[in-house]
Design an enzyme around this catalytic site. Structure first.
Site, PDB file in Angstrom:
ATOM      1  N   GLY A  19       0.782  -1.487  -0.035  1.00  0.00           N
ATOM      2  CA  GLY A  19      -0.227  -0.405   0.234  1.00  0.00           C
ATOM      3  C   GLY A  19       1.042   1.235  -0.205  1.00  0.00           C
ATOM      4  N   ASN A  20       0.516   2.499   0.794  1.00  0.00           N
ATOM      5  CA  ASN A  20       1.164   3.256   0.795  1.00  0.00           C
ATOM      6  C   ASN A  20       2.234   3.624   1.738  1.00  0.00           C
ATOM      7  OD1 ASN A  20      -0.265   4.936   3.102  1.00  0.00           O
ATOM      8  ND2 ASN A  20      -2.381   4.493   1.420  1.00  0.00           N
ATOM      9  N   VAL A  79       0.150   4.820   5.821  1.00  0.00           N
ATOM     10  CA  VAL A  79      -0.688   2.998   6.930  1.00  0.00           C
ATOM     11  C   VAL A  79       1.398   2.419   6.428  1.00  0.00           C
ATOM     12  CG1 VAL A  79      -1.827   1.424   6.182  1.00  0.00           C
ATOM     13  CG2 VAL A  79      -2.485   3.371   4.991  1.00  0.00           C
ATOM     14  N   GLY A  80       1.937   2.924   5.876  1.00  0.00           N
ATOM     15  CA  GLY A  80       3.273   1.645   5.985  1.00  0.00           C
ATOM     16  C   GLY A  80       3.976   2.027   7.762  1.00  0.00           C
ATOM     17  N   GLU A  83       5.522  -3.355   0.930  1.00  0.00           N
ATOM     18  CA  GLU A  83       5.920  -3.212  -0.938  1.00  0.00           C
ATOM     19  C   GLU A  83       4.669  -1.999  -1.297  1.00  0.00           C
ATOM     20  OE1 GLU A  83       8.081  -4.474  -2.458  1.00  0.00           O
ATOM     21  OE2 GLU A  83       8.007  -6.294  -1.195  1.00  0.00           O
ATOM     22  N   CYS A  96       1.369   0.408  -8.921  1.00  0.00           N
ATOM     23  CA  CYS A  96       2.896   1.052  -8.245  1.00  0.00           C
ATOM     24  C   CYS A  96       4.090   1.525  -8.619  1.00  0.00           C
ATOM     25  CB  CYS A  96       2.891   0.498  -6.502  1.00  0.00           C
ATOM     26  SG  CYS A  96       3.373  -0.912  -7.231  1.00  0.00           S
TER      27      CYS A  96
END
Length: 491
Positions: free
Chosen positions: A188-189, A192-193, A210, A244
């Site tokens: 994700g982004n 949030v990571g 990732e 991505c």
């Protein structure tokens, strides 16, 4: 006890039965996953069509085809990947068994992403199953139709206790992250990571992140612009730019900007016709929130190609923006949509400086005939991957680790890399209870003589393969000499 606690507890209890330590069991589960992909192709395609407007053939090409390849590879190579891996020895361990034994971590949490809701969620699952783990699968709630199909149908093909699917939104994900896992795999982004990593830290749980970022694409003025722009157009507008590893922006000299615009314009027409809105292989933005975000990013930039939109359909045409500056809105965040800004730079020096002044991207793209320039970009920039003269295709090479660096992520997967990422690579040294004399140097009292012997045995580098060859050669030479002497005696 909450639903999520029960799910994780059940997965851990199932893992502790030891079934997943048997390679035959893992292969059986992988074969079940393969049957799911092939038998439920229509259900998967229909779900992605409703989520992202993607055609059935595009779903096969960009979602399930790669998954099938990963599963087949894992089945074929599992015995090799899971086998003990001998390592080089020193003089002290020359007669011992010294090796690395991959073993399962335990219960893995896989948090998928919405842009490729099947490939990005299930490819890490292939690695988790192959490595012998249990896995809790959390598909993205944004691609809701895919999540529902996964929740309903995947348990029909896999052990539902070992590989449960948990659906829901932010609150459900937050509740899951409160549980203890042995590894968390998030796609994700970066915002949030960071939250995922923070939650994992409470249990000292390792993570694979990732993420994404703004992947730059430098075009050398002396390259074949027609081919370069054709490949860039494809890489950028696949899945409406919601990829991505899509080229986020172009860097090129002012002298070729107009030519780049024209070439990309031709390719958009060739790939998606004069009216991409009605073309089945051009999809849609995932939802209205992202639609509005993308429309806002265009503000203040000059539209050179495209720019058409329809909020009711979440449609944005393939769009090229020119004369963009580093302060433009579109350069403030990862685009993740069908907008392609062009920033002009005076030369490759300025391009490299521009890249290095920003967060490390998932990919650096460079288009040029000059191998020296490629080597220079590789040497002077940092990114998850470097790709010269094409886009996206490194994702299809299972032998290459796929992952980011810095702000674009940590850890990697695909093929054996996914197996290793979700395994504990256990160090093993097996001695015999004899030959104690060689150990005397380590026992007190610690004299200078003992230290000298320890220095020799520990620091002396031994090429075991070469030593083995020398021993075999000596044995062969001795045997040959014995046979010759025996023959001469008989005569």
């Amino acid at each position: 006890m909450s639903r999520d606690q029960l799910v994780v507890q059940r997965a851990r209890k199932s893992f502790q039965t030891g079934n997943t330590r048997h390679l035959e069991y893992r292969i059986h589960q992988l074969e079940g996953l393969h049957r799911f992909i092939t038998e439920r192709q229509k259900d998967i395609a229909d779900a992605v069509k409703r989520d992202l407007g993607r055609s059935e053939n595009a779903v096969d090409l960009f979602e399930t085809l790669g998954l099938e390849g990963d599963i087949k590879l894992a089945i074929e190579k599992l015995a090799e990947w899971a086998a003990p891996r001998p390592v080089e020895k020193n003089l002290l361990t020359l007669l011992d068994e010294v090796y690395i034994q991959p073993e399962p971590l335990g219960v893995v949490l896989i948090i998928g992403a919405w842009n490729y809701p099947w490939a990005i969620t299930l490819q890490p699952l292939v690695g988790a199953i192959a490595a012998g783990n249990a896995a809790v699968i959390k598909p993205s709630e944004v691609s809701s139709h895919s999540a529902k199909v996964m929740e309903e149908l995947l348990p029909l093909y896999l052990d539902k206790d070992l590989y449960p699917v948990v659906t829901g939104g932010v609150s459900e994900t937050q509740e899951l992250l409160k549980q203890r896992f042995d590894h968390i795999f998030y796609t994700g982004n970066s915002t949030v990571g960071k939250l995922v990593m923070e939650a994992a830290a409470r249990h000292l749980t390792p993570v694979t992140l990732e993420l994404g970022g703004k992947s730059p694409c430098y075009i050398d003025k002396n390259c074949d612009l027609t081919i370069a722009c054709r490949r860039i157009t494809w890489g950028k507008f696949v899945n409406c730019g919601q990829t991505c590893i899509a080229p986020d922006y172009i860097l090129c000299e002012p002298s070729i900007q107009d030519r780049v615009v024209e070439e990309i314009k031709k390719c958009i027409k060739e790939f998606y016709t004069d009216n991409p809105k009605t073309f089945e292989d051009y999809g849609r933005i995932i939802n209205q929130r992202h639609f509005k975000r993308l429309m806002a990013l265009m503000e203040g930039s000059t539209v050179a190609v495209g720019g058409d939109s329809d909020e009711t359909q979440c449609y944005i045409a393939p769009t090229v923006l020119k004369d963009v500056t580093e302060t433009s809105k579109v350069m403030k965040e990862e685009i993740f949509g069908p907008l392609l800004p062009i920033i002009t730079v005076s030369n490759v020096d300025e391009a490299i400086q521009f890249i290095n002044e920003r967060e490390k991207p998932l990919v650096v793209y460079v288009f040029t005939h000059d191998n020296k320039l490629i080597r220079r970009v590789r040497a002077e920039t940092s990114s998850g991957a470097l790709l010269a003269n094409d886009c996206l295709v490194h994702f299809t090479v299972s032998a290459l680790p796929f992952g980011g660096v810095g702000n674009s992520g940590m850890g990697c997967y695909h093929g054996k890399h996914g197996f290793d990422q979700l395994s504990h690579l256990r160090s093993c040294l097996i001695k015999q209870l004899n030959k104690e004399g060689v150990n005397s140097m380590r026992y007190p009292p610690h004299t200078a003589k003992k230290l000298g012997w320890a220095r020799f045995f520990l620091l002396k580098q031994v090429n075991v393969c070469r030593l083995r060859r020398m021993v075999l050669l000596a044995i062969f030479t001795g045997l040959a000499a014995f046979l010759v002497q025996s023959f001469l005696r008989r005569r």
